[in-house]
Scaffold this active site. Structure first.
Site, PDB file in Angstrom:
ATOM      1  N   TYR A 141       0.835  -1.215   0.000  1.00 58.34           N
ATOM      2  CA  TYR A 141       0.000   0.000   0.000  1.00 58.34           C
ATOM      3  C   TYR A 141       0.868   1.262   0.000  1.00 58.34           C
ATOM      4  O   TYR A 141       0.506   2.286  -0.571  1.00 58.34           O
ATOM      5  CB  TYR A 141      -0.972  -0.032   1.178  1.00 58.34           C
ATOM      6  CG  TYR A 141      -2.222   0.787   0.946  1.00 58.34           C
ATOM      7  CD1 TYR A 141      -3.090   0.483  -0.101  1.00 58.34           C
ATOM      8  CD2 TYR A 141      -2.541   1.863   1.767  1.00 58.34           C
ATOM      9  CE1 TYR A 141      -4.237   1.233  -0.313  1.00 58.34           C
ATOM     10  CE2 TYR A 141      -3.686   2.605   1.562  1.00 58.34           C
ATOM     11  CZ  TYR A 141      -4.533   2.294   0.521  1.00 58.34           C
ATOM     12  OH  TYR A 141      -5.667   3.041   0.317  1.00 58.34           O
TER      13      TYR A 141
ATOM     14  N   LYS B 146      -3.446   8.370   2.576  1.00 58.81           N
ATOM     15  CA  LYS B 146      -4.666   8.131   3.357  1.00 58.81           C
ATOM     16  C   LYS B 146      -4.539   8.681   4.777  1.00 58.81           C
ATOM     17  O   LYS B 146      -5.529   9.120   5.360  1.00 58.81           O
ATOM     18  CB  LYS B 146      -4.983   6.629   3.402  1.00 58.81           C
ATOM     19  CG  LYS B 146      -5.460   6.047   2.070  1.00 58.81           C
ATOM     20  CD  LYS B 146      -6.758   6.664   1.597  1.00 58.81           C
ATOM     21  CE  LYS B 146      -7.388   5.861   0.468  1.00 58.81           C
ATOM     22  NZ  LYS B 146      -8.528   6.558  -0.159  1.00 58.81           N
TER      23      LYS B 146
HETATM   24  O1  0WD Z   1     -10.466  -2.148  -1.314  1.00 56.42           O
HETATM   25  C1  0WD Z   1     -10.907  -1.104  -1.772  1.00 56.42           C
HETATM   26  N1  0WD Z   1     -11.406  -1.047  -2.981  1.00 56.42           N
HETATM   27  C2  0WD Z   1     -10.881   0.109  -0.908  1.00 56.42           C
HETATM   28  C3  0WD Z   1     -11.024   1.348  -1.471  1.00 56.42           C
HETATM   29  C4  0WD Z   1     -10.712  -0.070   0.550  1.00 56.42           C
HETATM   30  C5  0WD Z   1     -10.743   1.163   1.288  1.00 56.42           C
HETATM   31  C6  0WD Z   1     -10.853   2.374   0.683  1.00 56.42           C
HETATM   32  N2  0WD Z   1     -10.985   2.460  -0.679  1.00 56.42           N
HETATM   33  C7  0WD Z   1     -11.099   3.794  -1.264  1.00 56.42           C
HETATM   34  C8  0WD Z   1     -10.178   4.096  -2.416  1.00 56.42           C
HETATM   35  O2  0WD Z   1      -8.874   4.388  -1.982  1.00 56.42           O
HETATM   36  C9  0WD Z   1     -10.852   5.326  -2.990  1.00 56.42           C
HETATM   37  O3  0WD Z   1     -10.576   6.466  -2.207  1.00 56.42           O
HETATM   38  O4  0WD Z   1     -12.383   3.982  -1.782  1.00 56.42           O
HETATM   39  C10 0WD Z   1     -12.340   4.978  -2.796  1.00 56.42           C
HETATM   40  C11 0WD Z   1     -13.016   4.438  -4.043  1.00 56.42           C
HETATM   41  O5  0WD Z   1     -12.266   3.388  -4.554  1.00 56.42           O
HETATM   42  P1  0WD Z   1     -12.838   2.139  -5.348  1.00 56.42           P
HETATM   43  O6  0WD Z   1     -14.308   2.150  -5.372  1.00 56.42           O
HETATM   44  O7  0WD Z   1     -12.103   0.963  -4.825  1.00 56.42           O
HETATM   45  O8  0WD Z   1     -12.231   2.359  -6.804  1.00 56.42           O
HETATM   46  P2  0WD Z   1     -12.737   2.746  -8.273  1.00 56.42           P
HETATM   47  O9  0WD Z   1     -14.045   2.135  -8.583  1.00 56.42           O
HETATM   48  O10 0WD Z   1     -11.606   2.414  -9.196  1.00 56.42           O
HETATM   49  O11 0WD Z   1     -12.852   4.301  -8.157  1.00 56.42           O
HETATM   50  C12 0WD Z   1     -11.765   5.147  -7.808  1.00 56.42           C
HETATM   51  C13 0WD Z   1     -11.891   6.278  -8.718  1.00 56.42           C
HETATM   52  C14 0WD Z   1     -11.117   6.300 -10.008  1.00 56.42           C
HETATM   53  O12 0WD Z   1     -10.936   5.227 -10.691  1.00 56.42           O
HETATM   54  P3  0WD Z   1      -9.559   4.991 -11.604  1.00 56.42           P
HETATM   55  O13 0WD Z   1      -9.497   3.490 -11.657  1.00 56.42           O
HETATM   56  O14 0WD Z   1      -9.831   5.664 -12.907  1.00 56.42           O
HETATM   57  O15 0WD Z   1      -8.378   5.577 -10.860  1.00 56.42           O
HETATM   58  O16 0WD Z   1     -11.392   7.509  -8.278  1.00 56.42           O
HETATM   59  C15 0WD Z   1     -11.619   8.379  -9.372  1.00 56.42           C
HETATM   60  C16 0WD Z   1     -11.817   7.520 -10.584  1.00 56.42           C
HETATM   61  O17 0WD Z   1     -13.163   7.409 -10.924  1.00 56.42           O
HETATM   62  N3  0WD Z   1     -10.503   9.233  -9.704  1.00 56.42           N
HETATM   63  C17 0WD Z   1     -10.660  10.539  -9.877  1.00 56.42           C
HETATM   64  N4  0WD Z   1     -11.737  11.333  -9.742  1.00 56.42           N
HETATM   65  C18 0WD Z   1     -11.584  12.621 -10.015  1.00 56.42           C
HETATM   66  N5  0WD Z   1     -10.421  13.155 -10.404  1.00 56.42           N
HETATM   67  C19 0WD Z   1      -9.402  11.024 -10.270  1.00 56.42           C
HETATM   68  C20 0WD Z   1      -9.310  12.397 -10.543  1.00 56.42           C
HETATM   69  N6  0WD Z   1      -8.178  12.962 -10.924  1.00 56.42           N
HETATM   70  N7  0WD Z   1      -8.525   9.985 -10.310  1.00 56.42           N
HETATM   71  C21 0WD Z   1      -9.212   8.907  -9.950  1.00 56.42           C
END
Ligand code: 0WD
Length: 256
Positions: free
Chosen positions: A157, A164
């Site tokens: 991580y 974070k």
């Molecule tokens: O295990 C997990 N999936 C966990 C996720 C456990 C605990 C926390 N999280 C957090 C992540 O760190 C994040 O903060 O939850 C949040 C959402 O994550 P997610 O649902 O796992 O991931 P995803 O569906 O991929 O959405 C994250 C998105 C981006 O996806 P990509 O794959 O393109 O990086 O964050 C958005 C984008 O939609 N994102 C942005 N939004 C606006 N401006 C940008 C940006 N520059 N970059 C990424």
């Protein structure tokens, strides 16, 4: 009537139907909230517009949080639809691949650190600041998503753990800055969930298996689990809660 009826909530980070933000949007919709969604990059516009339609929304705004102008433009456009905002969900995270794999120091770079903190941490208080005129005077709240890697060393991580930790500190500073205006700021620390962002983390599958074997509930959490708690945190049922990091992780953080 759901416990979010009459509430207007802006949700970032709905990228696919596996996104945590999608689980949050579904739960908020079930509880009667009106929603607006954001997307990053024109190629995702159509997909996010379809998700929005499924959730009874026709407000879909471009917002790449790495650009101040896009944050401001998204809020200006939102004002043409709504005269106020009751909830803002920040579900955004990104770090360059080398910053979230292998040895922490091997992957460490000034640029990787900057990008991870800019996209994953700075953007939360920045969005809250830009949304302030809409959030004011209406028992509103802002919510972000964090991970155990902020508190403990989690393999791979790495730099994201630092980002974070900064994000979690921003929850407390935001809570204090926004509290006098009646606005709450909280985070959910979600257990690992297989999403697009998560698949960027090396050996993510073994983390899922480890959590399933050792978490008190002996399972991993789902986007529905996180969505339901998010809906509660955004609602007036949580009116007395601010500055809080709530773990939705099947209890895993209590046993590591
Ligand atoms: O295990 C997990 N999936 C966990 C996720 C456990 C605990 C926390 N999280 C957090 C992540 O760190 C994040 O903060 O939850 C949040 C959402 O994550 P997610 O649902 O796992 O991931 P995803 O569906 O991929 O959405 C994250 C998105 C981006 O996806 P990509 O794959 O393109 O990086 O964050 C958005 C984008 O939609 N994102 C942005 N939004 C606006 N401006 C940008 C940006 N520059 N970059 C990424």
């Amino acid at each position: 009537m759901g416990f979010l009826s009459g509430k207007r909530i802006l949700i970032t980070g709905v990228l696919s139907n596996r996104s945590i933000a999608f689980g949050i949007a579904q739960a908020c919709h079930r509880q009667g909230a009106e929603l607006a969604l954001t997307y990053v990059g024109e190629r995702f516009k159509e997909r996010v517009t379809e998700f929005a339609a499924e959730l009874g929304s026709n407000i879909v705004l471009p917002c790449d949080v790495s650009e101040d102008a896009q944050i401001d433009a998204a809020m200006e456009e939102l004002k043409t639809h709504w005269d106020g905002l009751d909830g803002l969900v920040h579900s955004i995270g990104f770090a360059p691949r080398e910053a979230i794999a292998g040895d922490f120091l091997d992957g460490l770079s000034r640029e990787g650190f900057r990008i991870a903190h800019d996209i994953s941490a700075y953007s939360f208080p920045a969005l809250a600041k830009a949304a302030l005129p809409l959030l004011k005077d209406r028992k509103s709240s802002v919510l972000t998503l964090t991970y155990l890697g902020a508190e403990k060393v989690v393999p791979n991580y790495n730099t994201m753990g630092l980002a974070k930790a900064s994000l979690e500190a921003s929850v407390r500073y935001l809570a204090n800055a926004l509290g006098p205006m009646g606005i709450r700021a909280n985070a959910i620390s979600a257990g690992p969930i297989k999403t697009l962002a998560a698949s960027g983390i090396k050996d993510f599958g073994s983390i899922l298996k480890f959590v399933e074997a050792h978490a008190p509930l002996r399972r991993n959490v789902t986007i529905e689990d996180v969505g339901n708690v998010a809906a509660f945190m955004l609602s007036d049922l949580a009116a007395g809660v601010t500055g809080e990091i709530t773990h939705v992780d099947a209890g895993f953080s209590t046993v590591v």
